[in-house]
Design an enzyme around this catalytic site. Sequence first.
Site, PDB file in Angstrom:
ATOM      1  N   CYS A 276       0.823  -1.205   0.000  1.00 52.62           N
ATOM      2  CA  CYS A 276       0.000   0.000   0.000  1.00 52.62           C
ATOM      3  C   CYS A 276       0.866   1.269   0.000  1.00 52.62           C
ATOM      4  CB  CYS A 276      -0.982  -0.032   1.175  1.00 52.62           C
ATOM      5  SG  CYS A 276      -2.356   1.131   0.981  1.00 52.62           S
ATOM      6  N   HIS A 369      -3.732  -5.360   0.046  1.00 53.63           N
ATOM      7  CA  HIS A 369      -3.448  -5.896   1.380  1.00 53.63           C
ATOM      8  C   HIS A 369      -3.480  -7.420   1.409  1.00 53.63           C
ATOM      9  CE1 HIS A 369      -3.554  -2.063   3.621  1.00 53.63           C
ATOM     10  NE2 HIS A 369      -4.340  -1.691   2.625  1.00 53.63           N
ATOM     11  N   GLU A 371      -2.408  -9.221   3.704  1.00 57.89           N
ATOM     12  CA  GLU A 371      -2.562  -9.669   5.091  1.00 57.89           C
ATOM     13  C   GLU A 371      -4.011  -9.614   5.564  1.00 57.89           C
ATOM     14  OE1 GLU A 371      -3.092  -5.431   5.532  1.00 57.89           O
ATOM     15  OE2 GLU A 371      -1.835  -6.655   4.251  1.00 57.89           O
TER      16      GLU A 371
END
Length: 411
Positions: A276, A369, A371
């Site tokens: 990001c 993202h 994660e």
Amino acid sequence: MSDATMPLEALHEEVQSPALLILEDGRIFRGTSYGAEGTTLGEAVFTTGMTGYQETLTDPSYARQLIVQTAPHIGNTGINAADNESSRIWAAGYVVRDAARRPSNWRSEGTLDEELIRQGVVGIQGVDTRAITRHLRERGAMKAGIFSGTDALRPEPELIAAVLAQPSMTGARLAEEVSVDRPYVVEPSEHGWVGEPIFTIVALDLGMKGMTPARFAERGVRMHVLPADTSFEDAQALNPDGVFISNGPGDPATADRQVAFLRSFLADGVPYFGICFGNQILGRALGFGTYKLRYGHRGMNQPVMDRTTGKVEITSQNHGFAVDAPLEGTTSAPEERFGRVFVSHISLNDQVVEGLSCLDIPAFSVQYHPEAAAGPHDAAYLFDRFIKLMDSYRGAAARTETAQNDTKGNK
């Protein structure tokens, strides 16, 4: 009388304070208060996630933003300590259509409304979030304010003036505000790994979510989490096998310190992975520019193509800025010492750069993202890709050292 025994008519008669959402172009949406009462200002943005509202609210990347939740029913699973991505709610305000009157989930430890009140987060409910989203898609993310309780009764020209007077997100330097105050270490053993760490990395926290170090730890990687203003020298002293830069809020054009930090590591040949904001920092370190998107990408259903494999991933995203790099072919980085680079991932919705990969130095990044705690998990392989990158460069370094020692011995 409890809610369970109170007649439905009485429930509807409960008086809620008035609330207004006012956009900088003068558009006004009227509803009732949700969470704390008062005034809050920020950039109005919308997110399309149908679940994971707690992860959204506690994501530091939403600092100074008023989140419009497009999913109509919010708060139905309550809140719990385990799902927080940071120590607090970072969103400046919250906009929902149908707030759940009570949660229904075995993991719930409280109501979202109560948590918003506890943390002083001003919100509004009972508004047409679909109409708000359509408006923001047509006009772009914009300055806004939520005014509830007695504040909602002030003259509307006065409220619009307050909205217009706030600073823009363009040029905002926010990473230092949301970063950790002091370094800390996340050990693999804390997340079920058995044995010694296989790698040690340094991570510059620009607003990192708690799930990021967890994903590395699960794979045996020790992470030194560092404040946003950490110097290259202090990070280098930890002798890392790799460098990571996290997600975070604000305008990447203000991140000169972090760009210089990364350039020093890239020049040393240390493997790098960014997510990001970390993707935008790599873009700037390579010499590319960044720009503000019209309304950004926020939600859990963003399609991205990985050009290295041809596969399409459904990704979780939260960004309002993007890297301005050539989409086609391999190009020389404007910062020539870093060699060749190509756009490895693109958005299938609007062709925005979603990833960068360097060919002559060990560095890559993505705009989304991998994660994502609430999902999807299509991109989790990127953590393994970084581990393989560190492993290959550790092996290359060992071979170089052996060759140098052999040369010295022959002399």
